[in-house]
Design an enzyme around this catalytic site. Structure first.
Site, PDB file in Angstrom:
ATOM      1  N   CYS A 289       2.269   0.932  -8.564  1.00  9.16           N
ATOM      2  CA  CYS A 289       3.353   1.486  -7.745  1.00  9.16           C
ATOM      3  C   CYS A 289       4.628   1.668  -8.554  1.00  9.16           C
ATOM      4  CB  CYS A 289       3.600   0.619  -6.519  1.00  9.16           C
ATOM      5  SG  CYS A 289       3.933  -1.108  -6.888  1.00  9.16           S
TER       6      CYS A 289
ATOM      7  N   GLY B  64       0.818  -1.203   0.000  1.00  8.56           N
ATOM      8  CA  GLY B  64       0.000   0.000   0.000  1.00  8.56           C
ATOM      9  C   GLY B  64       0.850   1.251   0.000  1.00  8.56           C
ATOM     10  N   SER B  65       0.278   2.323   0.504  1.00  6.13           N
ATOM     11  CA  SER B  65       0.936   3.627   0.459  1.00  6.13           C
ATOM     12  C   SER B  65       2.101   3.698   1.434  1.00  6.13           C
ATOM     13  CB  SER B  65      -0.067   4.733   0.792  1.00  6.13           C
ATOM     14  OG  SER B  65      -0.406   4.704   2.167  1.00  6.13           O
ATOM     15  N   SER B  66       3.058   4.545   1.106  1.00  6.96           N
ATOM     16  CA  SER B  66       4.199   4.749   1.997  1.00  6.96           C
ATOM     17  C   SER B  66       3.766   5.382   3.311  1.00  6.96           C
ATOM     18  CB  SER B  66       5.251   5.624   1.310  1.00  6.96           C
ATOM     19  OG  SER B  66       5.813   4.949   0.214  1.00  6.96           O
ATOM     20  N   ARG B  67       2.741   6.216   3.263  1.00  9.95           N
ATOM     21  CA  ARG B  67       2.271   6.864   4.491  1.00  9.95           C
ATOM     22  C   ARG B  67       1.814   5.818   5.507  1.00  9.95           C
ATOM     23  NH1 ARG B  67      -2.582   7.946   6.297  1.00  9.95           N
ATOM     24  NH2 ARG B  67      -3.535   7.382   4.307  1.00  9.95           N
ATOM     25  N   THR B  68       0.967   4.895   5.073  1.00  6.57           N
ATOM     26  CA  THR B  68       0.494   3.849   5.977  1.00  6.57           C
ATOM     27  C   THR B  68       1.623   2.893   6.335  1.00  6.57           C
ATOM     28  OG1 THR B  68      -1.722   3.993   5.013  1.00  6.57           O
ATOM     29  CG2 THR B  68      -1.208   2.024   6.280  1.00  6.57           C
ATOM     30  N   GLY B  69       2.449   2.547   5.359  1.00  4.09           N
ATOM     31  CA  GLY B  69       3.569   1.649   5.629  1.00  4.09           C
ATOM     32  C   GLY B  69       4.532   2.217   6.647  1.00  4.09           C
TER      33      GLY B  69
ATOM     34  N   GLU C  16       5.666  -3.482   1.143  1.00  2.49           N
ATOM     35  CA  GLU C  16       5.857  -3.132  -0.266  1.00  2.49           C
ATOM     36  C   GLU C  16       5.065  -1.855  -0.489  1.00  2.49           C
ATOM     37  OE1 GLU C  16       5.836  -2.106  -3.840  1.00  2.49           O
ATOM     38  OE2 GLU C  16       4.004  -3.283  -3.725  1.00  2.49           O
TER      39      GLU C  16
END
Length: 487
Positions: A278, A221-226, A244
């Site tokens: 992505c 998913g998104s880098s923010r959530t990751g 990822e």
């Protein structure tokens, strides 16, 4: 409405109300209530109870269930493709390829498990050295919306194959695809509790990530959530965390002979899936001068003709919609912000219908923008940067916190080798679209793009841990005792 699959039973949610909308028509596709913390905990406990029996099954028995799952996907391929298209907005031709990827993941995962995490042994002087792999236990899988079937499948299949049990939380934007996927697992004969489905948004995700009963979490998913998950799991080496995430991917163009081939490859890199992969090119690096001017002019000319439409429109469009009206508005706002910073709109991204998440391709020259945002604009918005020399292009390509994908279009092998050596990315392509990847190769990046090679051939590496053993069938004294010991 029965929206969650826990311990072999479908049940209604007790959390927030959810709806899935067709991003073009805004028609309600799916609705229900998310899982609250108690239901998440019940799903984790169900997986924990199912784990010993599932892990103790032979590898061949688990493979048999996986192959039956693939067979179910084949039976329901048309319905699955229809659902993916309806819920994500991607054209049916593309949704069908996603279902094919889901089916193929089973054979790929079996091959990967045998090659990378199977059993190996070798003789020593007085024993046998054996390497085996064991499952972690209960793992959470968080799925994205852009490939709601294929990408979570890339975690779930190798996780189950290795003997883990799974609690699956799909994107709240694509719950129906997840439901259909789980029904295929049920029809394949997967035992109760081995795979549990909890639908929901932030409340459900927070509860699952924080549940002490999970042994790991696999996220796409998104880098923010990751990044939030990475912070949450800091100081917890007892939990396996596979991330990822996204990328601000550069595609560098050299002065190639075939201009139209370059244009086509750029379009496939930047605008396929409406820019919602992505690995999509976010930054296009073009040489200064007349050749670069000609490339950009041709790119803009061709992009004006790209067809955009509903997922089931005929003739089929190249691009469908982005995932939601909210996403469309955010992308349009990003284009405005780039222009306000000094970017020049070479091709303005537009929203043909105010009530539909359809966007046309956008191209903005940001060469003159001093503080270019290092963000992943997840949609059909391409930034152009003009470069003076090849070293400057490579420096600019690496000027990002991300490191997922990078590409070079060039007629020179020497230039590619130079580029490859200096690129900071997990995927580096030469004269191929940036969104292209081999199923037999690792998929993932460095930096803010993630930590493992998720959802592909190397997924086997994080779905099980290695156990080294020295073994001999009988206990016996050595011929020579250690000095200082008398028996």
């Amino acid at each position: 409405m029965t929206t969650h699959y826990i311990a072999g039973n479908w049940q209604a949610g007790q959390g927030e109300t959810l709806q899935s909308l067709n991003p073009v028509t805004q028609a309600v596709i799916w609705q229900g209530q998310g899982a609250d913390a108690s239901q998440v905990d019940a799903a984790v406990q169900a997986a924990r109870q199912a784990f010993p029996a599932w892990a103790q099954l032979s590898l061949e028995a688990r493979i048999d269930v996986l192959e039956k799952f693939a067979a179910q996907l084949k039976v329901h391929a048309e319905a699955m493709a229809q659902c993916i298209g309806e819920e994500t907005g991607k054209p049916l031709w593309e949704s069908a390829t996603e279902v094919t990827s889901m089916i193929n993941k089973v054979a790929i995962s079996v091959q990967s498990y045998r090659e990378r995490t199977g059993e190996k042994s070798g003789p020593l002087a007085d024993a046998t050295a054996v390497l085996r792999h064991k499952p972690h236990g209960v793992v959470a899988v968080f799925g994205p919306y852009n490939f709601p079937g294929h990408l979570p499948n890339g975690h779930i299949v190798p996780a189950l194959l290795a003997g883990n049990c799974v609690v699956f939380k799909p994107s709240e934007l694509t719950p129906k695809v997840a439901e259909l996927t789980v029904n295929c697992w049920i029809a394949a004969g997967l035992p109760a509790g081995v795979l549990n489905l909890v639908q929901g948004a932030r409340e459900t995700g927070v509860a699952l990530a924080a549940n002490p009963g999970i042994d790991g979490l696999f996220f796409t998913g998104s880098s923010r959530t990751g990044n939030l998950l990475h912070q949450q799991f800091a100081g917890r080496p007892d939990k396996i965390l596979a991330l990822e995430m996204g990328g601000n991917n550069p595609l560098v163009v050299d002065e190639v002979k075939d201009l139209d081939a370059a244009v086509y490859t750029i379009i496939q890199s930047a605008f396929i899936s409406a820019g919602q992969r992505c690995t999509c090119a976010r930054r296009l690096l073009v040489p200064q001068g007349a050749w670069g001017d000609a490339l950009i002019a041709r790119l803009v000319e061709v992009c004006k003709t790209i067809t955009v439409g509903a997922f089931d429109e005929q003739p089929a469009p190249f691009m469908g919609s982005v995932i939601s009206l909210q996403a469309a508005r955010a992308l349009l706002a990003a284009q405005v912000e780039l222009a306000a910073k000094g970017g020049v709109k070479l091709l303005e991204m537009t929203q043909p219908q105010a009530d539909a998440a359809l966007l046309t391709p956008g191209i903005v020259d940001v060469t003159a923008v001093a503080d270019r945002p290092d963000e992943e604009f997840f949609g059909p918005l391409l930034q152009v940067i003009r470069y003076a020399d090849f070293d400057a292009a490579i420096d600019e390509a690496n000027n990002t916190q991300y490191g997922l994908a990078a590409g070079l279009l060039s007629d020179s092998r020497a230039r590619y080798q130079y580029f490859w050596l200096r690129s900071r990315a997990g995927i580096v392509n030469w004269n191929k679209q940036l969104t292209g990847a081999a199923s037999s190769a690792p998929f993932g990046g460095v930096g803010a793009s993630g930590n493992h090679r998720a959802s592909a051939y190397y997924a086997a590496d994080y779905c099980a841990y290695p156990v080294a053993s020295l073994e001999t069938a009988s206990l016996a004294l050595p011929a020579t005792l250690t000095p200082g010991v008398t028996l």
